[in-house]
Enzyme design. Structure first.
Site, PDB file in Angstrom:
ATOM      1  N   LYS A  95      95.691 -44.621   6.242  1.00  0.00           N
ATOM      2  CA  LYS A  95      95.104 -43.626   7.151  1.00  0.00           C
ATOM      3  C   LYS A  95      94.198 -42.660   6.390  1.00  0.00           C
ATOM      4  O   LYS A  95      93.084 -42.381   6.816  1.00  0.00           O
ATOM      5  CB  LYS A  95      96.238 -42.877   7.862  1.00  0.00           C
ATOM      6  N   ARG A 119      88.526 -41.003   5.258  1.00  0.00           N
ATOM      7  CA  ARG A 119      87.532 -40.620   4.250  1.00  0.00           C
ATOM      8  C   ARG A 119      86.397 -41.633   4.158  1.00  0.00           C
ATOM      9  O   ARG A 119      85.262 -41.271   3.821  1.00  0.00           O
ATOM     10  CB  ARG A 119      88.219 -40.424   2.901  1.00  0.00           C
ATOM     11  N   GLY A 165      95.433 -33.847  12.089  1.00  0.00           N
ATOM     12  CA  GLY A 165      95.259 -32.739  11.148  1.00  0.00           C
ATOM     13  C   GLY A 165      94.227 -33.065  10.081  1.00  0.00           C
ATOM     14  O   GLY A 165      93.455 -32.196   9.654  1.00  0.00           O
ATOM     15  N   ARG A 184      99.042 -26.022  14.420  1.00  0.00           N
ATOM     16  CA  ARG A 184      98.953 -26.277  12.969  1.00  0.00           C
ATOM     17  C   ARG A 184      98.249 -25.108  12.271  1.00  0.00           C
ATOM     18  O   ARG A 184      97.218 -24.617  12.745  1.00  0.00           O
ATOM     19  CB  ARG A 184      98.164 -27.576  12.688  1.00  0.00           C
ATOM     20  N   SER A 243      98.264 -29.197  -0.873  1.00  0.00           N
ATOM     21  CA  SER A 243      97.754 -29.886   0.322  1.00  0.00           C
ATOM     22  C   SER A 243      96.461 -30.619   0.010  1.00  0.00           C
ATOM     23  O   SER A 243      95.453 -30.006  -0.371  1.00  0.00           O
ATOM     24  CB  SER A 243      97.510 -28.879   1.450  1.00  0.00           C
ATOM     25  N   ASP A 257     104.873 -37.635   3.355  1.00  0.00           N
ATOM     26  CA  ASP A 257     104.930 -38.272   4.680  1.00  0.00           C
ATOM     27  C   ASP A 257     106.107 -39.242   4.806  1.00  0.00           C
ATOM     28  O   ASP A 257     106.442 -39.672   5.910  1.00  0.00           O
ATOM     29  CB  ASP A 257     103.622 -39.013   4.973  1.00  0.00           C
ATOM     30  N   LYS A 285     104.011 -30.054   9.818  1.00  0.00           N
ATOM     31  CA  LYS A 285     103.369 -31.352  10.089  1.00  0.00           C
ATOM     32  C   LYS A 285     103.197 -31.513  11.607  1.00  0.00           C
ATOM     33  O   LYS A 285     103.257 -30.526  12.336  1.00  0.00           O
ATOM     34  CB  LYS A 285     104.210 -32.484   9.489  1.00  0.00           C
ATOM     35  N   ARG A 339     105.578 -40.510  12.935  1.00  0.00           N
ATOM     36  CA  ARG A 339     106.510 -40.897  11.859  1.00  0.00           C
ATOM     37  C   ARG A 339     107.975 -40.657  12.255  1.00  0.00           C
ATOM     38  O   ARG A 339     108.863 -41.365  11.800  1.00  0.00           O
ATOM     39  CB  ARG A 339     106.160 -40.171  10.559  1.00  0.00           C
TER      40      ARG A 339
HETATM   41  C1  S3P Z   1      96.748 -36.109   4.193  1.00  0.00           C
HETATM   42  C2  S3P Z   1      97.403 -35.125   3.505  1.00  0.00           C
HETATM   43  C3  S3P Z   1      98.783 -34.689   3.797  1.00  0.00           C
HETATM   44  C4  S3P Z   1      99.516 -35.716   4.654  1.00  0.00           C
HETATM   45  C5  S3P Z   1      98.681 -36.203   5.799  1.00  0.00           C
HETATM   46  C6  S3P Z   1      97.398 -36.847   5.295  1.00  0.00           C
HETATM   47  C7  S3P Z   1      95.366 -36.454   3.813  1.00  0.00           C
HETATM   48  O1  S3P Z   1      98.745 -33.474   4.516  1.00  0.00           O
HETATM   49  O2  S3P Z   1     100.732 -35.175   5.123  1.00  0.00           O
HETATM   50  O3  S3P Z   1      99.399 -37.149   6.567  1.00  0.00           O
HETATM   51  O4  S3P Z   1      94.859 -37.517   4.239  1.00  0.00           O
HETATM   52  O5  S3P Z   1      94.761 -35.690   3.069  1.00  0.00           O
HETATM   53  P1  S3P Z   1      98.682 -32.031   3.769  1.00  0.00           P
HETATM   54  O6  S3P Z   1      97.410 -31.924   3.055  1.00  0.00           O
HETATM   55  O7  S3P Z   1      98.800 -31.025   4.892  1.00  0.00           O
HETATM   56  O8  S3P Z   1      99.876 -32.024   2.862  1.00  0.00           O
END
Ligand code: S3P
Length: 434
Positions: A20, A25, A92, A120, A166, A312, A339, A385
């Site tokens: 994902k 990206r 997110g 969030r 993060s 995750d 989350k 999840r």
């Molecule tokens: C992600 C970063 C993580 C992860 C999310 C995907 C990403 O979140 O929990 O499922 O693709 O950069 P956080 O940056 O809030 O930790």
């Protein structure tokens, strides 16, 4: 929906869907690069579809023939003001990384999403972006979406010490930094997934990474690439745990991404005495084949720098711990509270309904094993999840049924989850789930 229960053996080989984080990206870099990017094995989960739609809204042409996704890059400068707000759904990653991309665009955009997105925290992205000169705010001056963001073509460079670990926040700052004059420095609290840093290089740019310090300069040129997305270890995790806890099982997962910033779960499985083997693919050191089989598991302690490398996977690791002898302690994982839902509360509450002995703490969970699970009605809280974890738990239920509310959330990251699981359970057509 009624979940699959009472499984006595799981067998088979599976390729889980694309990662994902890398799928999001690859669309983003495809858009900000010049030229054409082709993406193979992209995840077509709801979250990544939200990212695709967001860039279409910004004027980028994206084609999907069902096999390959082709992004006709416009560069940062080619992105156009949207007519309507951008709707990120449940994602997110989309909203936070888009904020970084929009930071350098001299027009105003509204970003909104579903009920979960509206809760969030966004200050973690808005505060550094404001330091760079971006005007942004949430509803009624709060930090919560819908967000309004007005970028600037005169972004200031910053040196930013991150208060949270993060990858989404880091990536948002990186996307903004790529549009600033000069060099931006980011110091991570803990190392987090580094797919954005990797893609900057893959698309022809430069970035310096020295442990937790990252330096990147603006005004770089990116060129379209061919991307092959590896399988998502976060999706593989559900089958890894299933193979470890269901009797008489052996499951092989092919082409799984093995980026070291994502493989904390493998270390945990080894620490718990899980039977697991990994064969790295010859063509790519960052993907490989993983095989697991039924194991006598022991409890473990999980905390510190490993947390971002398995953040995750903690819901499914909590289930694993219910089937291990002894007390497992998960700490330093307060990020789970923000989350898609509060995953500390959701895991403790829903697994307890099925008979697990599990206590939520301020920053994690205490799980006493090994427990026998029984039937019940549980909810995903709209969190993909949590939903998948509860289905894997249900496999162990011998008596009674398990009903899952809000099962549809699973399509966020794994639209074919039940079909793939039915294959591993060797269920015949007609005796499938639901
Ligand atoms: C992600 C970063 C993580 C992860 C999310 C995907 C990403 O979140 O929990 O499922 O693709 O950069 P956080 O940056 O809030 O930790």
């Amino acid at each position: 929906m009624r979940l699959i229960t009472n499984q006595k053996t799981l067998k088979g080989t599976l390729e889980v869907p694309g990662d994902k984080s890398i799928s999001h990206r690859s669309i983003m870099f495809g858009a900000i690069a010049k030229g054409t990017t082709t993406i193979h094995k992209i995840l077509r989960g709801d979250d990544c579809l939200s990212t695709m739609q967001a860039f279409r809204d910004l004027g980028v042409v994206i084609e999907d023939d069902g096999e390959v996704v082709t992004v006709h890059g416009t560069g940062f400068d080619g992105l156009k003001k949207t007519v309507e707000p951008i709707n990120v759904g449940n994602s997110g990653t989309t909203i936070r990384l888009m904020m970084g991309i929009l930071a350098g665009r001299p027009f105003e955009t509204t970003l909104l999403g579903d009920d979960s997105i509206a809760k969030r925290p966004m200050n973690r992205v808005m505060l550094p972006l404001r330091q760079m000169g971006v005007v942004c705010s949430g509803t009624d001056g709060s930090q919560f979406p819908p967000l309004r963001i007005k970028g600037t073509s005169n972004l200031k460079v910053i040196e930013y010490k991150m208060p949270v670990a993060s990858a989404q926040v880091k990536s948002a700052i990186l996307f903004a930094a790529l549009q600033a004059d000069g060099t931006t420095t980011i110091i991570e609290k803990e190392r987090t997934r580094d797919h954005t840093e990797e893609m900057i290089q893959q698309f022809g740019g430069n970035i310096q990474v020295d442990d937790r310090t990252i330096r990147v300069s603006g005004n770089q040129n990116f060129i379209g690439q061919e991307v092959i997305v590896p399988g998502d270890i976060s999706s593989a995790a559900f089958f890894l745990v299933a193979g470890l806890i269901v009797p008489n099982s052996e499951i092989t997962l092919t082409h799984v991404g093995l980026n070291p910033t994502r493989t904390g779960i493998i270390e945990v499985i080894l620490n718990m005495n899980g039977q697991i083997t990994i064969a790295k693919s010859a063509d790519s050191s960052k993907a490989g084949t993983i095989t697991v089989s039924t194991s006598h598991l022991k409890a473990t302690e999980i905390g510190g720098e490993i947390i971002p490398r398995l953040i995750d996977e903690l819901p499914i690791i909590a289930l694993l711990a219910t089937q291990a002898e002894g007390t497992t302690i998960i700490r330093d994982a307060e990020e789970l509270k923000v989350k898609e839902t509060n995953r500390i509360d959701a895991v403790a509450k829903e697994l307890s309904k099925l008979g697990a002995d599990i206590t939520p703490t301020e920053d994690g969970l205490i799980i006493r094993g090994k427990t026998k699970l029984h039937g019940g009605t549980v909810t995903s809280y709209g969190d993909h999840r949590i939903g998948m974890m509860l289905q894997i738990a249900a496999l162990l239920v011998e008596d009674g049924t398990v009903e899952l509310e809000n099962a549809e959330a699973i399509s966020v990251s794994y639209p074919n989850f039940f079909k793939d699981l039915a294959g591993i359970c060797q269920l015949k057509k007609g005796e499938i789930y639901g």
